[in-house]
Scaffold this active site. Sequence first.
Site, short mmCIF file in Angstrom:
data_model
loop_
_atom_site.label_atom_id
_atom_site.label_comp_id
_atom_site.label_asym_id
_atom_site.label_seq_id
_atom_site.Cartn_x
_atom_site.Cartn_y
_atom_site.Cartn_z
N HIS A 298 -10.25 1.05 0.74
CA HIS A 298 -9.85 2.38 1.23
C HIS A 298 -11.06 3.30 1.37
O HIS A 298 -11.15 4.08 2.32
CB HIS A 298 -8.85 3.03 0.26
CG HIS A 298 -7.41 2.66 0.50
ND1 HIS A 298 -6.81 2.74 1.74
CD2 HIS A 298 -6.45 2.23 -0.35
CE1 HIS A 298 -5.54 2.36 1.64
NE2 HIS A 298 -5.29 2.04 0.38
N CYS B 83 0.85 -1.20 0.00
CA CYS B 83 0.00 0.00 0.00
C CYS B 83 0.88 1.24 0.00
O CYS B 83 1.83 1.32 0.79
CB CYS B 83 -0.91 0.00 1.23
SG CYS B 83 -2.01 1.42 1.30
N HIS C 43 -8.64 -3.69 -3.02
CA HIS C 43 -7.82 -2.87 -2.11
C HIS C 43 -8.30 -1.41 -2.11
O HIS C 43 -8.44 -0.79 -1.06
CB HIS C 43 -6.36 -2.97 -2.57
CG HIS C 43 -5.37 -2.19 -1.79
ND1 HIS C 43 -4.33 -2.79 -1.09
CD2 HIS C 43 -5.21 -0.86 -1.60
CE1 HIS C 43 -3.60 -1.84 -0.51
NE2 HIS C 43 -4.12 -0.66 -0.80
N GLU C 44 -8.56 -0.86 -3.31
CA GLU C 44 -8.95 0.55 -3.40
C GLU C 44 -10.37 0.77 -2.90
O GLU C 44 -10.66 1.77 -2.24
CB GLU C 44 -8.80 1.06 -4.84
CG GLU C 44 -7.37 0.98 -5.40
CD GLU C 44 -6.31 1.59 -4.52
OE1 GLU C 44 -6.61 2.54 -3.76
OE2 GLU C 44 -5.16 1.12 -4.57
ZN ZN Z 1 -3.55 1.24 -0.26
#
Ligand code: ZN
Length: 197
Positions: free
Chosen positions: A162, A116, A158-159
């Site tokens: 977030h 990340c 992953h995004e």
């Molecule tokens: Zn990240």
Amino acid sequence: MPDPSAETEHAPYGRLPSGGTIRPMTRWGTPVMHHPQQRVETYDESLRELVADMVATMYAADGVGLAACQIGVDLAVFVFDCPDDSDVRTLGVVCNPEVSLPEGKDRQLDEDDEGCLSFPGAFVECARPDFATVTGFGLDGEPVTFSGNGLLARCLQHETDHTKGTVFGDRLSTKLRKKLQKAHDRVTEEYPEGWPA
Ligand code: ZN
């Protein structure tokens, strides 16, 4: 003759906005990264400018994806430019993303390394489904859908995480979190405050 092994590019909803400013990367532990982000309600020039900054920052940091909270902005939007298992790069912007993952016998976990930009220089294995679909809205508020396998599947998950206030460290066992912290500590001086601006 074109090289058949060359990367190709897939931008089904158009190119990423350019001309943005590289901004310092927000790090894990900063409050904005650890709560669900505000929904995008207005698709205007200021959103486009924010997204251009996100694109500039992602490329400056050699990343394959970046969410607004990673430059300190509490808004549910991410950008990506990421290859899949066939080395086809897909590019896009997703506001208010929602991810859907295979279930039952179609669900296969992939244990590849993950990292990340907000905890830079460290990678550990993180099990995630090997295929993902994300739906949301583009820069003009039009509905968008992206799907993919390999690193692209990992990136889309992953995004989207977030934008929900989750970092991939939250998905790791204590043992792997320690391994990740050690890897990060070894290279910390390569990423001074303000990086990559
Ligand atoms: Zn990240």
